[in-house]
Design an enzyme around this catalytic site. Sequence first.
Site, short mmCIF file in Angstrom:
data_model
loop_
_atom_site.label_atom_id
_atom_site.label_comp_id
_atom_site.label_asym_id
_atom_site.label_seq_id
_atom_site.Cartn_x
_atom_site.Cartn_y
_atom_site.Cartn_z
N ARG A 127 0.82 -1.22 0.00
CA ARG A 127 0.00 0.00 0.00
C ARG A 127 0.85 1.27 0.00
O ARG A 127 0.69 2.15 -0.84
CB ARG A 127 -0.91 -0.04 1.23
CG ARG A 127 -1.95 1.05 1.33
CD ARG A 127 -2.70 0.93 2.65
NE ARG A 127 -3.20 -0.42 2.84
CZ ARG A 127 -4.48 -0.77 2.70
NH1 ARG A 127 -5.36 0.14 2.38
NH2 ARG A 127 -4.86 -2.02 2.89
N THR A 128 1.79 1.37 0.93
CA THR A 128 2.59 2.59 1.06
C THR A 128 3.54 2.76 -0.12
O THR A 128 3.68 3.86 -0.67
CB THR A 128 3.39 2.58 2.37
OG1 THR A 128 2.49 2.43 3.47
CG2 THR A 128 4.17 3.87 2.56
N LYS A 155 22.75 -9.86 0.90
CA LYS A 155 24.12 -10.39 0.94
C LYS A 155 24.95 -9.73 2.04
O LYS A 155 26.14 -9.99 2.15
CB LYS A 155 24.80 -10.17 -0.42
CG LYS A 155 24.05 -10.82 -1.58
CD LYS A 155 24.69 -10.46 -2.92
CE LYS A 155 23.88 -11.02 -4.08
NZ LYS A 155 24.46 -10.62 -5.39
N ARG A 183 11.44 2.79 4.24
CA ARG A 183 10.76 2.04 5.30
C ARG A 183 11.74 1.01 5.83
O ARG A 183 12.38 0.29 5.05
CB ARG A 183 9.51 1.34 4.77
CG ARG A 183 8.94 0.35 5.80
CD ARG A 183 7.54 -0.10 5.46
NE ARG A 183 6.58 0.96 5.72
CZ ARG A 183 5.27 0.74 5.88
NH1 ARG A 183 4.79 -0.47 5.84
NH2 ARG A 183 4.46 1.74 6.08
N HIS A 242 5.29 7.10 11.37
CA HIS A 242 4.85 6.97 9.98
C HIS A 242 4.17 8.29 9.61
O HIS A 242 2.94 8.37 9.53
CB HIS A 242 3.89 5.79 9.85
CG HIS A 242 3.61 5.35 8.45
ND1 HIS A 242 4.02 6.05 7.33
CD2 HIS A 242 2.95 4.26 7.97
CE1 HIS A 242 3.63 5.41 6.24
NE2 HIS A 242 2.98 4.32 6.61
#
Length: 307
Positions: free
Chosen positions: A55-56, A83, A105, A133
């Site tokens: 969604r974001t 890695k 994020r 957020h």
Amino acid sequence: MNRHLLSTQDLSQDDALLILDTAGELAQVADRPIRKLPTLRGRTVVNLFYEDSTRTRISFEAAAKRLSADVINFSARGSSVAKGESLKDTALTLEAMGADAVVVRHPASGAPHRLAGWVRGSVVNAGDGAHEHPTQALLDAFTMRRRLGRLEGLRVAIVGDVLHSRVARSNVGLLRTLGAEVTLVAPPTLVPVAVGSWPCEVSYDLNTVLPKSDVVMMLRVQQERMNAAYFPTIREYSRRYGLDSGRMALLPEHAIIMHPGPMNRGIEIAADVADSVRSTIVEQVGNGVSVRMAVLYLLLGGSEAAQ
């Protein structure tokens, strides 16, 4: 506005209102036959996501593309991060590629703040751990103002897993800045220890709070973040803190119901409540694109209101 958007605590009332007003202007782009503006043509926006979030990420991508920016989507899964590459080395790589803005994020609280010290471009926090957020809080405020016509004096109840919720933290700070009154409602086990320092009230009884609320925002039960038994059973949680049609009837007639998504239907919110005319859940998704357009525009394009 500052060069970065890392926390709602960084926004003055004027900054927040500028973003909301700009989002209101940019929302009109969605009604045009061609839903694009040339504002950020030649700029590069990188979506740097260390956690899954359809969604974001899509919302930020749509926002950047509607402003004609070039978008690079970077997922930690299947990249050099898998890695062992560090956040700093990834940041320096993006810097070398000429990123004008990095939307990040990350599961670690504070990661966007560290990133902001390593890159010359703007950094937008799209969620860091259980910290903040900010663009979700901005789109929530935008939705409230559109539906109810104001933010000053609104009584907002935020219900559910406050302990693990970055959405709750961002909303408490922003809504207080914009003049709303916030009450957190949750089981005692899902209320942060330091909540006494937050600018809000706390209640453990949902039924007593609902009749006095203009907005009720339901939070998802974040089972993936829980490493202990915070409540006896899901059924018990839903019985005491879930929003069903019976509890919806306790709300004032004008009150609206919000949820940042994704929802656990039948746990924190009943399906008929989520799909009712009082619900703004789908509306919030559309408003998210407008608000994120406003943030990117103001950080990269200019400080005056969009025309």
